[in-house]
Design an enzyme around this catalytic site. Structure first.
Site, PDB file in Angstrom:
ATOM      1  N   HIS A  35     -25.607 -23.561 -22.991  1.00 47.49           N
ATOM      2  CA  HIS A  35     -25.861 -24.218 -24.395  1.00 47.49           C
ATOM      3  C   HIS A  35     -27.249 -24.394 -24.772  1.00 47.49           C
ATOM      4  O   HIS A  35     -28.070 -24.491 -23.758  1.00 47.49           O
ATOM      5  CB  HIS A  35     -25.072 -25.423 -24.904  1.00 47.49           C
ATOM      6  CG  HIS A  35     -25.516 -26.485 -23.729  1.00 47.49           C
ATOM      7  ND1 HIS A  35     -26.497 -27.387 -24.045  1.00 47.49           N
ATOM      8  CD2 HIS A  35     -24.841 -26.839 -22.743  1.00 47.49           C
ATOM      9  CE1 HIS A  35     -26.434 -28.506 -23.176  1.00 47.49           C
ATOM     10  NE2 HIS A  35     -25.326 -27.938 -22.223  1.00 47.49           N
ATOM     11  N   HIS A  83     -31.727 -24.736 -11.310  1.00 40.80           N
ATOM     12  CA  HIS A  83     -31.282 -25.523 -12.423  1.00 40.80           C
ATOM     13  C   HIS A  83     -32.005 -26.850 -12.618  1.00 40.80           C
ATOM     14  O   HIS A  83     -33.032 -27.198 -13.582  1.00 40.80           O
ATOM     15  CB  HIS A  83     -29.926 -25.628 -12.968  1.00 40.80           C
ATOM     16  CG  HIS A  83     -29.551 -26.275 -14.123  1.00 40.80           C
ATOM     17  ND1 HIS A  83     -29.013 -25.344 -15.261  1.00 40.80           N
ATOM     18  CD2 HIS A  83     -29.435 -27.636 -14.639  1.00 40.80           C
ATOM     19  CE1 HIS A  83     -28.552 -26.232 -16.104  1.00 40.80           C
ATOM     20  NE2 HIS A  83     -28.754 -27.398 -15.680  1.00 40.80           N
ATOM     21  N   HIS A  91     -35.498 -28.339 -14.595  1.00 46.24           N
ATOM     22  CA  HIS A  91     -35.585 -29.781 -15.299  1.00 46.24           C
ATOM     23  C   HIS A  91     -36.693 -30.635 -14.737  1.00 46.24           C
ATOM     24  O   HIS A  91     -37.488 -31.198 -15.489  1.00 46.24           O
ATOM     25  CB  HIS A  91     -34.242 -30.589 -15.372  1.00 46.24           C
ATOM     26  CG  HIS A  91     -33.181 -29.803 -16.046  1.00 46.24           C
ATOM     27  ND1 HIS A  91     -33.428 -29.601 -17.385  1.00 46.24           N
ATOM     28  CD2 HIS A  91     -31.891 -29.889 -15.981  1.00 46.24           C
ATOM     29  CE1 HIS A  91     -32.271 -29.293 -18.069  1.00 46.24           C
ATOM     30  NE2 HIS A  91     -31.285 -29.396 -17.264  1.00 46.24           N
ATOM     31  N   ASP A 113     -27.762 -34.344 -15.700  1.00 44.95           N
ATOM     32  CA  ASP A 113     -26.796 -33.608 -16.682  1.00 44.95           C
ATOM     33  C   ASP A 113     -25.559 -33.340 -16.440  1.00 44.95           C
ATOM     34  O   ASP A 113     -24.959 -34.107 -15.771  1.00 44.95           O
ATOM     35  CB  ASP A 113     -27.841 -32.384 -16.897  1.00 44.95           C
ATOM     36  CG  ASP A 113     -27.737 -31.189 -15.805  1.00 44.95           C
ATOM     37  OD1 ASP A 113     -27.163 -31.611 -14.894  1.00 44.95           O
ATOM     38  OD2 ASP A 113     -28.451 -30.012 -16.296  1.00 44.95           O
ATOM     39  N   ASP A 134     -30.694 -28.608 -21.645  1.00 44.56           N
ATOM     40  CA  ASP A 134     -30.849 -27.120 -20.961  1.00 44.56           C
ATOM     41  C   ASP A 134     -32.042 -26.353 -21.569  1.00 44.56           C
ATOM     42  O   ASP A 134     -32.841 -25.575 -21.047  1.00 44.56           O
ATOM     43  CB  ASP A 134     -29.519 -26.429 -21.297  1.00 44.56           C
ATOM     44  CG  ASP A 134     -28.891 -26.749 -19.919  1.00 44.56           C
ATOM     45  OD1 ASP A 134     -29.100 -27.706 -19.377  1.00 44.56           O
ATOM     46  OD2 ASP A 134     -27.658 -26.169 -19.866  1.00 44.56           O
TER      47      ASP A 134
END
Lengths: 581, 252
Positions: free
Chosen positions: A12, A126, A130, A149, A337
Site C-alpha cells: 500500500h 523491508h 525503514h 509496522d 511504507d
C-alpha cells in the site's frame, strides 16, 4: 555524480524517491499523481517525475533500489500457508493470483516500466529500508533505530544501531506477532478501513477510557525481555482473506461497530467503542515504549530514530519520548511504507556504495511544484478571475482572510513528502475561533466529527501553547507528536484542542517552509497568536491535492472561502467561473 | 439527432432483470460512482494535457460534473444499501477503479488521438444517458434517485453537445471518414472490453480452481509433514543472515 531511485510498491502507498550523492532531491507517493488513494501499484508516474525533476533520462540512473526482498516475503507467505493449512485456502488463492502474476516479477516489471536495465536493480530489506529512512534522514551521527509496522518479509519489528559504520541489526520480531496488524484488527473491528482508518481509531480513543486494557493485553502481550507476542487464537489475519478477527475476538469485545455508523459521545454504545479504541491505543503505547526501553538498554545511546507505520502514531511517539529513556526522537515524515522508497535509496548510497553521510532532512516540500507563470496561464484558460499578489501583499491578505474567519486553501511550493499536509498543500483557518473545527468538517472536509485538526505554530512560540517533552523539536516539524495543550493553549486554541486536551503539534520553521512561516508570523503579529488550524487540502477519501488543477477542482467541490494558488488569490469560485458550452 | 435516445428492448429487459436482484441497485450505484470518478480523473488529465486553451474550460467543467456524479452515486448507493456493509466497502474501495480496469495509468487523452477522444466522450455519454434513462424509469417510485438521474442527465446533455460539436467541426474540416472510423472503433472497443472483462472473470474462476487443487494437492502433504516441527518464533529473534549490502542484487 550518483543518482539512485528508490521504489516502494505493491502493498500500500507506493512511492518513488531520487537520491543524488546521498541527498534526497525528489520524492512522491504515487497517489499524488494517479489520484488513487493509497495507490499500491508500481509508482511509474512518481518515478518518471523524480527522474525528470533532476533533468535525467532513465538510463542516467546508477541504481534503482526496491525496498524489500520479494522472494523472502514469498517464502514467509508460503511457510504461513503451510502452517495454516487447510483453513487458509481462500487467502492462498487470493495471494497467489497476485504473487504469480505480479509480485514475483518485480525486477522485470520495474525494468520494463522505467526503461532501465534489470542489472541496475537492487533489493534492500523491508525493515532495513525503514531504518535507513529514519537514521540517514536524521541529524544524528549515532542513534538507536526502532522500526515497527504490519509486516515486511518476516519481521514486523526491527531493532537497529545506526552509526558511521552503518546500520547494525540487533533483533527482530517476526510475523504473526505484529503491533501494526493488531492495530489494524481493531481498526476493522471499529468500522474503519484497514491501512486508512488507523488515525480515526487514534482520534476516537480520546473520547474513551482504557477500560478494556486487560482484554487487549490478552491478545497483545508484553514479554519480560521488552518484546511482545500475539495470541493468534483471537485473530484471523494470518489465515483469512476476508476477516482480520474471529468469533473468539467478538466474544471478548462484543459486536463490531458498523462501518459509517454515527459517533455520538453521549451514546453509551459509542462510548464503549471509544473505550475499546482507548484500550488498544494504551497497549500499543506500552508495547512501543517497552521496545524503546529495551533498545536503549542494548545500545546505551541517547537518540532514537523511528519508522514503520506504527511510528505515525503521534500519541505513542509522545509516550516514547516521555517514558522510553531517550533524549531526542526523530521520526521519518513518511514513516509508512512510502518512506521505504527513500530508505532503500539511502541504504544503497551508504551501505552498498559507501557514500558520505546524508544531510538531515529539513524541508517537507520534496514533491512537484508549479511556477506562477504556469498557474496564471491555467487560470486564464479556465476563465477564472484571480488577483495576483506579490510577496508580502499575498501574505498580508491571507493573514487578513484567516483573521476574518475565512477558511482558505493554501497551495505553495512543492508538495509534501509523507501523509501530512505541512503548509504546502493545506486548508488553513483561525484556530482561535470556537466551532471552526465543526464548520470545516461540515463545509469542507466532510469527515468524522471526532477527528481533531492540527495546529501549526511558528517555531519559538510552541512552549506557550503546548507541553512538549524535551527532544520533541525534531518530531513536531513533521506533525508526528501529540502533546498536551497548556492552559494558555486551551484558552486560545479551541478549534485545535482535542477532547482530551491534546493536539497534534506542527512546528513551522523558516528553514523548512519559508512562505508558511511568514504567514504564521504575520498572523501572529496581527492577532497575538502565531498559530493556525492546518488540515490537509483534500476531500475525504481523496489524496491530498498535487497540482493547481487538483486544487481548483477541490476548491470547487467544497465551501472553501478563498484559495491561494502560488501568488494568486481566488475567491468565491462559482460566481467567477464563466464557461460557455 | 444529438440526443438519439432509443434504448434497445434487450437493454431494457436486461436492466429490469438486474434491478430485480435484491441489493443490486445499490451495488450498481456504487459501480457507477467509481466509473464516474474514473471519468473525472481522465477529464482532469485532459484539462492538463490539452494544448487548446478553448477546450480547457470545457474539459474542466466536464471533470467537475463527473466528480459530482460520483458523489451523488456514492451517496445514493449507501442510502439504498441499508445494512449491507459490502456496498459501503465497495464505495470506499479506492482501488476499485484500477482493479476493475475502469482506468489505467495512462490518461485517455494520451492514449487516443483528438478525434478518437471526442468520439469516445460522445459515444460513452450517449450510452450512459440511455442507460440512466432506463434506470430512472425502473426506479420511478424512488423520487430521490429519479431526481438524481435527472440532474445527471442535464449535465450529460452538455457533454454530448460539446463533444458532438467538436466532431461536427472535424467533419466540416474534411475529416468525416476519420470521425466515422473513430466512432466505429469506440463502439468496437466497448464490445471488446466487455468480452475481455468476461474472459478475465472466467480466467479468475479457472485459476481459482487450479489454485485450490494446488493448495490441497501440493501444499497439503508439506503441511502435514511440517506440522509436528514448525512453530512461529516468539519474542526477539536475533538476526543471523548475511548483511543485506552483500547480497543487494538478490531478491531473496
Amino acid at each position: 555524480m550518483t543518482y539512485i531511485l528508490g521504489i516502494s510498491a505493491l502493498y500500500h502507498d507506493s512511492a518513488a524517491a531520487l537520491v543524488h550523492d546521498g541527498t534526497v532531491v525528489a520524492a512522491s507517493s504515487e497517489e499524488r499523481f494517479s489520484r488513487i488513494k493509497h495507490d499500491a501499484s508500481l509508482p511509474v508516474l512518481a518515478a518518471r517525475w523524480c527522474i525528470a525533476q533532476a533533468g535525467l533520462a532513465p538510463q542516467d540512473l546508477d541504481y534503482v533500489v526496491y525496498y524489500e526482498k520479494p522472494l523472502r516475503k514469498f517464502e514467509r507467505l508460503m511457510l504461513n500457508h503451510v502452517r495454516q493449512f487447510p483453513r487458509g485456502v481462500a487467502s492462498f488463492r487470493r495471494s497467489m493470483k497476485v504473487w504469480l502474476t505480479e509480485k514475483l516479477w518485480v525486477r522485470d516489471n520495474l525494468a520494463n516500466a522505467l526503461g532501465v536495465p534489470a542489472s541496475k536493480i537492487l533489493f534492500s530489506d523491508h525493515h532495513l529500508s525503514h531504518a535507513a529512512s529514519a537514521f540517514y534522514c536524521s541529524p544524528f551521527e549515532e542513534a538507536a533505530v526502532l522500526t515497527v509496522d504490519g509486516v515486511g518479509e518476516h519481521a514486523t519489528t526491527g531493532l537497529f544501531r545506526g552509526s558511521r559504520a552503518g546500520l547494525e541489526r540487533l533483533a527482530e520480531i517476526h510475523f504473526p506477532h505484529s503491533i501494526g496488524l493488531i492495530y489494524s484488527v481493531f481498526t476493522s473491528f471499529l468500522g474503519f478501513q484497514v491501512n486508512d482508518g488507523e488515525y480515526k481509531v487514534m482520534g476516537m480513543a480520546a473520547y474513551g477510557q482504557p477500560r478494556y486494557k486487560d482484554k487487549v493485553e490478552r491478545i497483545l502481550r508484553i514479554r519480560s525481555d521488552g518484546s511482545f507476542d500475539v495470541d493468534t487464537s483471537y485473530v484471523a489475519y494470518h489465515y483469512s482473506a476476508e476477516e482480520s478477527y474471529n468469533r473468539r475476538f467478538v466474544e471478548l469485545f462484543g459486536e463490531p461497530r458498523k462501518p459509517g455508523a454515527p459517533f455520538d459521545p453521549a451514546d453509551p454504545r459509542a462510548r464503549n467503542y471509544a473505550d475499546i479504541a482507548a484500550s488498544v491505543q494504551a497497549v500499543t503505547e506500552d508495547c512501543v515504549v517497552s521496545l524503546a526501553r529495551e533498545l536503549r538498554r542494548r545500545t546505551g545511546l541517547d537518540d532514537l530514530c523511528m519508522a514503520g507505520g506504527v511510528a505515525l502514531n503521534g500519541v505513542a511517539n509522545y509516550q516514547v519520548l516521555r517514558r522510553g529513556g531517550f533524549r531526542r526522537l526523530f521520526v521519518h515524515p513518511a514513516a509508512g511504507d512510502a518512506g521505504g522508497a527513500v530508505g532503500a535509496a539511502l541504504w544503497a548510497w551508504h551501505e552498498v556504495l559507501g557514500g558520505a553521510r546524508s544531510p538531515a532532512l529539513v524541508s517537507p516540500g520534496l514533491g512537484q511544484s508549479w511556477s506562477d507563470g504556469q498557474t496564471s496561464q491555467l487560470l486564464r484558460d479556465l476563465h477564472l478571475r484571480h488577483t495576483p499578489l506579490e510577496g508580502d501583499a499575498m501574505i498580508d491578505r491571507a493573514a487578513e482572510d484567516v483573521a476574518d474567519g475565512k477558511i482558505i486553501g493554501w497551495f505553495q511550493g512543492g508538495f509534501e513528502w509523507g501523509p501530512r499536509a505541512l503548509g504546502h498543500r493545506s486548508i488553513l483557518a483561525d484556530a482561535r475561533q470556537h466551532g471552526m473545527n465543526a464548520r470545516i468538517n461540515a463545509k469542507v472536509k466532510f469527515r468524522e466529527p471526532f477527528r481533531p485538526f492540527a495546529p501549526s505554530v511558528l517555531a519559538g512560540a510552541e512552549q506557550r501553547y503546548f507541553s512538549l517533552p524535551d527532544g520533541a523539536d525534531l518530531t513536531c516539524p513533521w506533525m508526528l507528536l501529540v502533546a498536551p495543550v497548556t492552559d494558555c493553549g486551551h484558552d486560545r486554541l479551541p478549534a485545535t484542542t482535542h477532547v482530551d486536551g491534546s493536539a497534534r503539534v506542527h512546528i513551522v520553521s523558516r528553514d523548512a517552509s519559508p512562505v508558511y512561516a511568514r504567514l504564521l508570523e504575520r498572523f501572529g503579529e496581527a492577532s497575538g497568536d502565531p498559530v493556525l488550524l492546518n488540515t490537509s487540502f483534500n476531500l475525504k477519501g481523496e489524496p491530498i491535492v498535487a497540482s493547481p488543477l487538483d486544487a481548483l477542482a477541490t476548491f470547487e467541490k467544497t465551501d472553501l472561502d478563498v484559495l491561494y494558488l502560488g501568488s494568486f488569490r481566488i475567491e468565491n469560485f462559482a460566481s467567477r467561473r464563466n464557461v460557455h458550452a | 439527432m444529438i440526443l438519439d435516445k432509443r434504448p434497445s428492448r434487450l437493454l431494457r429487459l436486461l436492466s429490469w432483470l438486474v434491478f430485480k436482484i435484491p441489493g443490486r441497485p445499490a451495488a450498481k450505484m456504487a459501480e457507477f460512482s467509481h466509473t464516474e470518478a474514473g471519468s473525472a480523473l481522465d477529464m482532469i488529465a485532459a484539462t492538463e494535457l490539452t494544448s487548446r486553451a478553448d477546450l480547457r474550460a470545457k474539459f474542466f467543467r466536464h471533470a467537475l460534473d463527473e466528480h459530482k456524479h460520483a458523489r451523488l452515486f456514492a451517496e445514493r448507493a449507501i442510502a439504498l444499501s441499508g445494512d449491507d456493509v459490502r456496498v459501503r466497502a465497495m464505495v470506499e474501495d479506492s482501488t476499485f477503479i484500477v482493479s476493475r480496469g475502469i482506468r489505467s495509468k495512462v490518461a485517455l487523452h494520451e492514449q487516443l488521438s483528438d478525434v478518437e477522444f471526442f468520439a469516445f466522450i460522445w459515444v460513452h455519454e450517449l450510452i450512459g444517458a440511455r442507460q440512466f434513462d432506463i434506470y430512472s424509469a425502473l426506479m420511478q417510485n424512488d423520487e430521490t434517485s429519479t431526481a438524481m438521474f435527472r440532474e445527471i442527465g442535464r449535465d450529460e446533455r452538455f457533454h454530448i453537445a460539446y463533444s458532438r460539436a467538436e466532431l461536427d467541426r472535424m467533419i466540416a474540416g474534411g475529416r468525416a471518414r476519420e470521425v466515422r472510423k473513430a466512432i466505429f472503433l469506440t463502439r468496437f472497443r466497448r464490445v471488446r472490453n466487455a468480452v475481455l472483462r468476461g474472459s478475465r472473470r472466467f480466467g479468475e474462476l479457472m485459476s481459482g480452481i487450479w489454485l485450490t487443487i494446488a493448495y490441497f494437492g501440493i501444499l497439503g502433504p508439506f503441511a502435514l509433514i511440517s506440522r509436528a516441527t514448525e512453530r512461529n518464533a516468539e519474542g526477539f529473534v536475533v538476526f543471523t543472515g548475511a548483511p543485506a549490502a552483500r547480497n543487494a542484487e538478490s531478491q531473496g
